[in-house]
Design an enzyme around this catalytic site. Structure first.
Site, mmCIF file in Angstrom:
data_model
loop_
_atom_site.group_PDB
_atom_site.id
_atom_site.type_symbol
_atom_site.label_atom_id
_atom_site.label_comp_id
_atom_site.label_asym_id
_atom_site.label_seq_id
_atom_site.Cartn_x
_atom_site.Cartn_y
_atom_site.Cartn_z
ATOM 1 N N VAL A 26 -7.254 8.244 -20.541
ATOM 2 C CA VAL A 26 -6.864 6.910 -21.028
ATOM 3 C C VAL A 26 -7.965 5.935 -20.618
ATOM 4 C CG1 VAL A 26 -5.087 5.106 -20.937
ATOM 5 C CG2 VAL A 26 -4.429 7.514 -20.613
ATOM 6 N N ARG B 33 14.071 7.685 -4.030
ATOM 7 C CA ARG B 33 15.170 7.862 -3.064
ATOM 8 C C ARG B 33 15.763 6.518 -2.652
ATOM 9 N NH1 ARG B 33 13.105 10.137 2.350
ATOM 10 N NH2 ARG B 33 12.651 7.934 2.652
ATOM 11 N N TYR C 175 -6.116 15.972 -6.638
ATOM 12 C CA TYR C 175 -5.449 15.178 -7.688
ATOM 13 C C TYR C 175 -4.473 16.071 -8.462
ATOM 14 C CZ TYR C 175 -5.107 11.994 -11.758
ATOM 15 O OH TYR C 175 -4.662 11.155 -12.764
ATOM 16 N N ASP D 232 0.867 -1.185 0.000
ATOM 17 C CA ASP D 232 0.000 0.000 0.000
ATOM 18 C C ASP D 232 0.894 1.223 0.000
ATOM 19 O OD1 ASP D 232 -1.718 2.069 0.384
ATOM 20 O OD2 ASP D 232 -2.668 1.261 2.197
ATOM 21 N N LYS E 43 -0.295 15.737 -8.769
ATOM 22 C CA LYS E 43 0.408 15.487 -10.033
ATOM 23 C C LYS E 43 1.382 16.630 -10.346
ATOM 24 C CE LYS E 43 -1.344 11.436 -11.153
ATOM 25 N NZ LYS E 43 -0.509 10.228 -11.238
HETATM 26 N N1 NAP Z 1 -6.740 6.847 -16.886
HETATM 27 C C1 NAP Z 1 -6.488 8.123 -17.170
HETATM 28 O O1 NAP Z 1 -7.256 8.803 -17.861
HETATM 29 C C2 NAP Z 1 -5.218 8.762 -16.672
HETATM 30 C C3 NAP Z 1 -4.850 10.001 -17.224
HETATM 31 C C4 NAP Z 1 -3.695 10.608 -16.782
HETATM 32 C C5 NAP Z 1 -2.917 10.004 -15.840
HETATM 33 N N2 NAP Z 1 -3.283 8.805 -15.309
HETATM 34 C C6 NAP Z 1 -2.422 8.213 -14.303
HETATM 35 O O2 NAP Z 1 -1.988 6.940 -14.747
HETATM 36 C C7 NAP Z 1 -1.730 6.099 -13.627
HETATM 37 C C8 NAP Z 1 -2.466 4.768 -13.815
HETATM 38 O O3 NAP Z 1 -3.852 5.047 -13.852
HETATM 39 P P1 NAP Z 1 -4.950 4.036 -14.436
HETATM 40 O O4 NAP Z 1 -5.858 4.840 -15.251
HETATM 41 O O5 NAP Z 1 -4.309 2.833 -14.968
HETATM 42 O O6 NAP Z 1 -5.732 3.734 -13.051
HETATM 43 P P2 NAP Z 1 -6.369 2.420 -12.447
HETATM 44 O O7 NAP Z 1 -6.892 1.556 -13.535
HETATM 45 O O8 NAP Z 1 -7.273 2.869 -11.371
HETATM 46 O O9 NAP Z 1 -5.094 1.668 -11.810
HETATM 47 C C9 NAP Z 1 -4.406 2.259 -10.742
HETATM 48 C C10 NAP Z 1 -3.388 1.286 -10.197
HETATM 49 O O10 NAP Z 1 -2.758 1.910 -9.049
HETATM 50 C C11 NAP Z 1 -2.867 1.034 -7.933
HETATM 51 N N3 NAP Z 1 -2.996 1.760 -6.660
HETATM 52 C C12 NAP Z 1 -3.950 2.652 -6.312
HETATM 53 N N4 NAP Z 1 -3.781 3.024 -5.023
HETATM 54 C C13 NAP Z 1 -2.690 2.351 -4.551
HETATM 55 C C14 NAP Z 1 -2.031 2.305 -3.301
HETATM 56 N N5 NAP Z 1 -2.451 3.005 -2.238
HETATM 57 N N6 NAP Z 1 -0.947 1.505 -3.189
HETATM 58 C C15 NAP Z 1 -0.512 0.765 -4.234
HETATM 59 N N7 NAP Z 1 -1.098 0.777 -5.454
HETATM 60 C C16 NAP Z 1 -2.177 1.554 -5.603
HETATM 61 C C17 NAP Z 1 -4.145 0.220 -8.210
HETATM 62 O O11 NAP Z 1 -4.141 -1.016 -7.521
HETATM 63 P P3 NAP Z 1 -4.872 -1.256 -6.117
HETATM 64 O O12 NAP Z 1 -6.128 -0.455 -6.103
HETATM 65 O O13 NAP Z 1 -5.054 -2.723 -6.090
HETATM 66 O O14 NAP Z 1 -3.881 -0.808 -5.092
HETATM 67 C C18 NAP Z 1 -4.031 -0.006 -9.710
HETATM 68 O O15 NAP Z 1 -3.200 -1.118 -9.978
HETATM 69 C C19 NAP Z 1 -2.193 6.881 -12.395
HETATM 70 O O16 NAP Z 1 -1.082 7.496 -11.789
HETATM 71 C C20 NAP Z 1 -3.104 7.945 -12.985
HETATM 72 O O17 NAP Z 1 -3.172 9.092 -12.164
HETATM 73 C C21 NAP Z 1 -4.420 8.158 -15.714
#
Ligand code: NAP
Length: 232
Positions: free
Chosen positions: A179, A114, A146, A54, A150
């Site tokens: 995405v 780090r 958020y 986590d 970022k």
């Molecule tokens: N989708 C978009 O439109 C978009 C756009 C710009 C940037 N992003 C960025 O891209 C990255 C991936 O996003 P995604 O769209 O693939 O999101 P997602 O489908 O919700 O996946 C997020 C991943 O992060 C993990 N996570 C969340 N909280 C966590 C915690 N406390 N500890 C460890 N792991 C954690 C989740 O697993 P668990 O919940 O099992 O921990 C999951 O594997 C993120 O940083 C997001 O901000 C996404």
């Protein structure tokens, strides 16, 4: 190592790197999703390590760090992909929601960078890829926590890139727009699905960053949906 490798962008990045032969450390909180990713990786005949962590909890991050240090002699690529979002006006954003976004999206990548510098420095060419967002550059209403997290991740990355300029490690930031993952369906249900960027398109860019051998360095990639305003 890929954080947030259980679904969405992280899972596709894991599969793309595995297809090129990378041994992977996969981490997130949900073990069942990580095991599902590991099964996909298995299909490429590639070894993967599943470590539940986590990233909001520093003790749990330390368990992950210890695992990495005791199981691999060097780390070539660290993809700080795990992220959480929070939607709501400022009045609807509790301090705890702010703290959670900051902890997962900004503090955890800082701690991982780090603490994993030593194994990254053992690589011939080390890469840190931080997945920020378009909200790391601009601001959307009802996304204060958020957006701030970022911006923090992007700022940390800029300073670290400068700090590591003369080392073997390159620091890159990717700032995508919408995405097609679980996250976007929560935050931007208004965007038609067929207009969303595919996770594979982000993975392709990561492959470029980690395989490019020339003198050119791409510090930051801004990726937008075709239907959104140019430059953002
Ligand atoms: N989708 C978009 O439109 C978009 C756009 C710009 C940037 N992003 C960025 O891209 C990255 C991936 O996003 P995604 O769209 O693939 O999101 P997602 O489908 O919700 O996946 C997020 C991943 O992060 C993990 N996570 C969340 N909280 C966590 C915690 N406390 N500890 C460890 N792991 C954690 C989740 O697993 P668990 O919940 O099992 O921990 C999951 O594997 C993120 O940083 C997001 O901000 C996404």
């Amino acid at each position: 190592m890929i954080t947030g490798a259980g679904r969405g962008i992280g899972r596709v990045v894991a599969e793309t790197l595995a297809a090129e032969g990378a041994e992977l450390i996969l981490t997130a909180r949900t073990e069942s999703q990580l095991l599902e990713t590991a099964k996909i990786i298995d299909g490429y005949g590639i070894k993967s390590h599943v470590v539940v962590s986590d990233l909001a909890d520093e003790q749990s991050i330390n368990v992950l760090i210890e695992y990495v240090k005791s199981h691999v002699s060097q780390l070539d690529i660290l993809v700080n992909n795990a992220g959480v979002t929070h939607s709501g006006s400022i009045n609807e954003t509790a301090t705890a929601s702010w703290d959670h976004c900051m902890a997962v999206n900004a503090r955890a990548p800082f701690i991982l960078c780090r603490e994993l510098l030593t194994p990254l420095k053992k690589s011939k060419a080390g890469y840190i890829i931080n997945i920020a967002s378009v909200v790391g550059v601009k601001g959307y209403a009802k996304q204060t926590a958020y957006t701030a997290s970022k911006h923090a991740l992007r700022g940390m990355s800029m300073a670290l890139a400068e700090e590591l300029r003369d080392s073997n490690i390159r620091v890159h930031v990717i700032c995508p727009g919408g995405v097609e993952t679980e996250m976007v369906t929560q935050v931007r249900p208004d965007i038609p699905t067929d207009e969303l960027i595919q996770p594979e398109e982000i993975a392709e860019l990561i492959m470029y960053l980690v395989t490019h051998q020339g003198n050119a360095v791409v510090d930051e990639l801004h990726i937008r949906r075709k239907s959104s305003n140019p430059w953002f």
